[in-house]
Design a protein around this motif. Structure first.
Motif, mmCIF file in Angstrom:
data_model
loop_
_atom_site.group_PDB
_atom_site.id
_atom_site.type_symbol
_atom_site.label_atom_id
_atom_site.label_comp_id
_atom_site.label_asym_id
_atom_site.label_seq_id
_atom_site.Cartn_x
_atom_site.Cartn_y
_atom_site.Cartn_z
ATOM 1 N N VAL A 83 0.835 -1.204 0.000
ATOM 2 C CA VAL A 83 0.000 0.000 0.000
ATOM 3 C C VAL A 83 0.871 1.255 0.000
ATOM 4 O O VAL A 83 0.557 2.241 -0.676
ATOM 5 C CB VAL A 83 -0.975 -0.008 1.199
ATOM 6 C CG1 VAL A 83 -1.672 1.333 1.344
ATOM 7 C CG2 VAL A 83 -2.009 -1.120 1.017
ATOM 8 N N LEU A 84 1.984 1.221 0.714
ATOM 9 C CA LEU A 84 2.890 2.370 0.716
ATOM 10 C C LEU A 84 3.525 2.576 -0.668
ATOM 11 O O LEU A 84 3.734 3.719 -1.096
ATOM 12 C CB LEU A 84 3.976 2.200 1.784
ATOM 13 C CG LEU A 84 3.498 2.344 3.236
ATOM 14 C CD1 LEU A 84 4.639 2.031 4.208
ATOM 15 C CD2 LEU A 84 2.959 3.748 3.498
ATOM 16 N N VAL A 89 3.641 6.068 -5.780
ATOM 17 C CA VAL A 89 3.331 6.318 -7.196
ATOM 18 C C VAL A 89 2.303 7.443 -7.319
ATOM 19 O O VAL A 89 2.435 8.345 -8.167
ATOM 20 C CB VAL A 89 2.811 5.028 -7.869
ATOM 21 C CG1 VAL A 89 2.321 5.324 -9.289
ATOM 22 C CG2 VAL A 89 3.908 3.958 -7.893
ATOM 23 N N LEU A 90 1.284 7.421 -6.458
ATOM 24 C CA LEU A 90 0.238 8.444 -6.505
ATOM 25 C C LEU A 90 0.784 9.822 -6.114
ATOM 26 O O LEU A 90 0.367 10.834 -6.685
ATOM 27 C CB LEU A 90 -0.923 8.054 -5.593
ATOM 28 C CG LEU A 90 -1.704 6.787 -5.999
ATOM 29 C CD1 LEU A 90 -2.811 6.497 -5.001
ATOM 30 C CD2 LEU A 90 -2.274 6.926 -7.409
ATOM 31 N N PHE A 91 1.698 9.868 -5.155
ATOM 32 C CA PHE A 91 2.343 11.145 -4.792
ATOM 33 C C PHE A 91 3.032 11.760 -6.016
ATOM 34 O O PHE A 91 2.929 12.964 -6.264
ATOM 35 C CB PHE A 91 3.394 10.928 -3.692
ATOM 36 C CG PHE A 91 2.866 10.965 -2.290
ATOM 37 C CD1 PHE A 91 2.178 12.072 -1.807
ATOM 38 C CD2 PHE A 91 3.082 9.904 -1.429
ATOM 39 C CE1 PHE A 91 1.710 12.118 -0.505
ATOM 40 C CE2 PHE A 91 2.614 9.938 -0.115
ATOM 41 C CZ PHE A 91 1.923 11.044 0.353
ATOM 42 N N PHE A 116 -5.420 10.601 -2.103
ATOM 43 C CA PHE A 116 -5.399 9.142 -1.923
ATOM 44 C C PHE A 116 -4.073 8.720 -1.286
ATOM 45 O O PHE A 116 -4.033 7.894 -0.371
ATOM 46 C CB PHE A 116 -5.546 8.422 -3.271
ATOM 47 C CG PHE A 116 -6.872 8.603 -3.951
ATOM 48 C CD1 PHE A 116 -8.018 8.897 -3.227
ATOM 49 C CD2 PHE A 116 -6.981 8.457 -5.323
ATOM 50 C CE1 PHE A 116 -9.254 9.046 -3.858
ATOM 51 C CE2 PHE A 116 -8.206 8.599 -5.969
ATOM 52 C CZ PHE A 116 -9.341 8.904 -5.237
ATOM 53 N N ALA A 117 -2.974 9.297 -1.799
ATOM 54 C CA ALA A 117 -1.640 8.954 -1.309
ATOM 55 C C ALA A 117 -1.440 9.409 0.139
ATOM 56 O O ALA A 117 -0.923 8.665 0.974
ATOM 57 C CB ALA A 117 -0.581 9.586 -2.210
ATOM 58 N N VAL A 118 -1.838 10.647 0.436
ATOM 59 C CA VAL A 118 -1.679 11.178 1.789
ATOM 60 C C VAL A 118 -2.497 10.354 2.783
ATOM 61 O O VAL A 118 -2.023 9.997 3.864
ATOM 62 C CB VAL A 118 -2.105 12.660 1.855
ATOM 63 C CG1 VAL A 118 -2.160 13.138 3.300
ATOM 64 C CG2 VAL A 118 -1.125 13.528 1.072
ATOM 65 N N GLY A 119 -3.749 10.065 2.411
ATOM 66 C CA GLY A 119 -4.607 9.278 3.295
ATOM 67 C C GLY A 119 -4.023 7.912 3.585
ATOM 68 O O GLY A 119 -4.011 7.451 4.727
ATOM 69 N N SER A 192 9.106 12.005 -3.730
ATOM 70 C CA SER A 192 8.191 10.923 -4.135
ATOM 71 C C SER A 192 8.964 9.775 -4.788
ATOM 72 O O SER A 192 8.731 8.597 -4.496
ATOM 73 C CB SER A 192 7.136 11.447 -5.116
ATOM 74 O OG SER A 192 6.355 12.447 -4.530
ATOM 75 N N LEU A 193 9.896 10.125 -5.680
ATOM 76 C CA LEU A 193 10.725 9.109 -6.340
ATOM 77 C C LEU A 193 11.616 8.384 -5.338
ATOM 78 O O LEU A 193 11.781 7.155 -5.400
ATOM 79 C CB LEU A 193 11.588 9.767 -7.419
ATOM 80 C CG LEU A 193 10.953 9.920 -8.803
ATOM 81 C CD1 LEU A 193 11.857 10.753 -9.705
ATOM 82 C CD2 LEU A 193 10.698 8.549 -9.440
ATOM 83 N N LEU A 194 12.194 9.139 -4.395
ATOM 84 C CA LEU A 194 13.057 8.545 -3.372
ATOM 85 C C LEU A 194 12.268 7.542 -2.525
ATOM 86 O O LEU A 194 12.750 6.429 -2.238
ATOM 87 C CB LEU A 194 13.633 9.651 -2.478
ATOM 88 C CG LEU A 194 14.558 9.184 -1.346
ATOM 89 C CD1 LEU A 194 15.816 8.562 -1.927
ATOM 90 C CD2 LEU A 194 14.908 10.349 -0.424
ATOM 91 N N PHE A 195 11.059 7.910 -2.130
ATOM 92 C CA PHE A 195 10.190 7.036 -1.338
ATOM 93 C C PHE A 195 9.918 5.736 -2.085
ATOM 94 O O PHE A 195 10.046 4.629 -1.527
ATOM 95 C CB PHE A 195 8.886 7.788 -1.044
ATOM 96 C CG PHE A 195 7.935 7.099 -0.111
ATOM 97 C CD1 PHE A 195 8.391 6.378 0.990
ATOM 98 C CD2 PHE A 195 6.556 7.187 -0.321
ATOM 99 C CE1 PHE A 195 7.492 5.764 1.870
ATOM 100 C CE2 PHE A 195 5.661 6.571 0.551
ATOM 101 C CZ PHE A 195 6.138 5.861 1.646
ATOM 102 N N LEU A 196 9.569 5.857 -3.359
ATOM 103 C CA LEU A 196 9.246 4.686 -4.176
ATOM 104 C C LEU A 196 10.430 3.723 -4.264
ATOM 105 O O LEU A 196 10.279 2.504 -4.089
ATOM 106 C CB LEU A 196 8.820 5.141 -5.578
ATOM 107 C CG LEU A 196 8.463 4.044 -6.586
ATOM 108 C CD1 LEU A 196 7.320 3.179 -6.077
ATOM 109 C CD2 LEU A 196 8.108 4.671 -7.936
#
Length: 469
Positions: A83-84, A89-91, A116-119, A192-196
């Motif tokens: 889910v993360l 991707v949505l971020f 959606f991403a934040v939630g 966002s890319l770093l998180f992914l």
């Protein structure tokens, strides 16, 4: 856990997993705060009325409520890490879409996707941390999530300030002929890319794997985290907590089969989630620039005040990291509520002393200073208490069987309350004025003191398998 078992913990891996998960919190904060400096740009680009502007700012929050609800449900099916990854991707898509939008409709759609991403990140990051961290310092690691959220807000405020300053104003062109406010959104693509990428290198939650009867995988993850001896003991404990009533988690688990009523623990979670918003904190975060311009500060000064508020918030959260596993969650909540009530009373007093001049509230004498100091004191009290502690408690207070479903409901309630507070603020500001609007948040802070004292149970030092429904 004994000292020998503690010595076998892979603390570095536990901290690494927690840090990666908290990047979701950073993006949650950045995505929430970036809107603060773009309000003038939205007005100019889309010709928005006050009501339309309120919806454009709050549109993300509709996505947040939906994202939080379905994240909890999806996490029970696909896993916490999966889910993360979806949220990362949505971020990225939201950052690119919001910055490039040339109509209000496209902008709102991009912000809803970001919502959606934040939630999802708001409920999954602390839950994931709670499910891999030992009880004795679980609160501290989960509180780092709030530091990440506030750091995201702070970096968004700082980025907004620097970009607007470089361009001359948020509505002026910066690089590639694009207005500075668009670049404010595009900056989010980097984290966002770093998180992914980093999410691809951390394991799935062992508690999710046990629920899915993937015990060999769960044992392997627990062994990496705690060593072989403690891993088997933890696996047995998780399994025992599920064996009495094991079935695929579902929303109906939130209803007590004996009384046929929603479990009291769910109502407490919803209460915590809603009160965190009814005290009005996100009015400061989302409309800070508008608020300070309304009492006479320039756009540049207003954006700089936001940076100050962000820095104070980070400091307050660091205090919480030091205290939460020592004095507990409940004392921090009622102390924070009391402090917010006093601070909001001073803000209301300052705003009530002003008068309208050319459509702007002018505060006499030192009342502007009082409003500024009291508002920042309020931010500090929030971030030493309800900011981090509410998310910590939601991540750990529910039993294993209902955690995903209860998080879905509480998270959706939190973001729905956030949406209502945010979308009504411009209308309340225009209709009844700042003093009366802040009086509503003051009353909520007072009520929250009694709610905590009467209904909230301490979770400090208890394992997730000891949580009762």
């Amino acid at each position: 856990m004994g000292q020998s078992a503690a010595n076998k913990e892979n603390t570095a891996l536990i901290i690494l997993i927690s840090v990666v998960a908290t990047i979701g919190g950073f993006l949650f904060g950045f995505d929430s705060g970036v809107i603060n400096g773009t309000v003038d740009g939205l007005k100019q680009a889309f010709g928005s009325t006050e009501a339309q502007l309120g919806f454009e700012v709050a549109s993300m929050l509709l996505g947040c409520a939906i994202g939080a609800f379905f994240a909890g449900r999806l996490a029970d099916r696909l896993g916490r890490r999966s889910v993360l990854i979806i949220s990362a991707v949505l971020f990225l898509l939201s950052a690119l879409g919001a910055g490039g939008a040339h109509s209000s409709l496209v902008f709102i759609a991009a912000r809803v996707v970001g919502g959606f991403a934040v939630g999802a990140a708001s409920v999954m990051s602390p839950a994931y941390i709670a499910e891999v961290a030992p009880a004795r310092y679980r609160g501290r690691l989960a509180t780092v999530q709030q530091i990440a959220i506030i750091s995201g807000l702070f970096i968004a405020f700082l980025s907004n300030y620097l970009l607007a300053k470089a361009a001359g104003a948020s509505t002026e062109p910066l690089w590639a002929g694009q207005a500075a406010w668009r670049w404010m959104f595009w900056m989010q693509a980097i984290p966002s890319l770093l998180f992914l990428l980093l999410l691809l290198f951390i394991p799935e939650s062992p508690r999710f794997l046990v629920v899915k009867r993937r015990k060999d995988e769960a044992l392997a993850v627990l062994t990496r985290l705690f060593g072989a001896e403690q891993a088997q003991a933890t696996l047995d404990e998780i399994d025992a907590s599920l064996s009495q009533d094991h079935h695929r988690p579902q929303l109906s688990d939130l209803v007590d089969k004996a009384t046929r009523k929603i479990r009291p623990i769910v109502w407490v979670g919803v209460g915590l989630a809603v009160f965190q918003q009814l005290v009005g904190i996100n009015v400061v975060f989302y409309y800070g620039a508008v608020l300070w311009q309304a009492v006479g500060f320039s756009e540049s000064d207003a954006l700089l005040i936001n940076v100050l508020s962000g820095a104070l918030s980070i400091g307050a959260c660091i205090v919480t990291v030091l205290l939460i596993d020592k004095i507990g969650r409940k004392p921090l909540l009622w102390i924070g509520s009391s402090g917010m009530a006093v601070s909001l009373a001073l803000v209301v007093y300052a705003f009530a002393s002003g008068s309208m001049v050319d459509g702007h509230l002018q505060l006499p004498g030192r009342m502007g200073t009082l409003a500024l100091v009291a508002a920042n004191a309020y931010v500090v009290f929030f971030n030493v208490s309800w900011g981090p502690v509410m998310w910590v408690m939601l991540g750990e207070m529910f039993p294993n069987q209902i955690r995903g479903s209860a998080l879905a409901v509480a998270g959706a309630a939190q973001w729905t309350a956030n949406f209502i507070v945010t979308v009504t603020f411009p209308m309340l500001l225009a209709g009844i004025g700042l003093a009366s609007t802040y009086s509503i948040y003051l009353v909520s802070a007072v009520i929250s003191v009694f709610f905590v004292i009467k209904f909230v149970r301490e979770t400090k030092g208890r394992s997730l398998e000891q949580m009762e429904g």
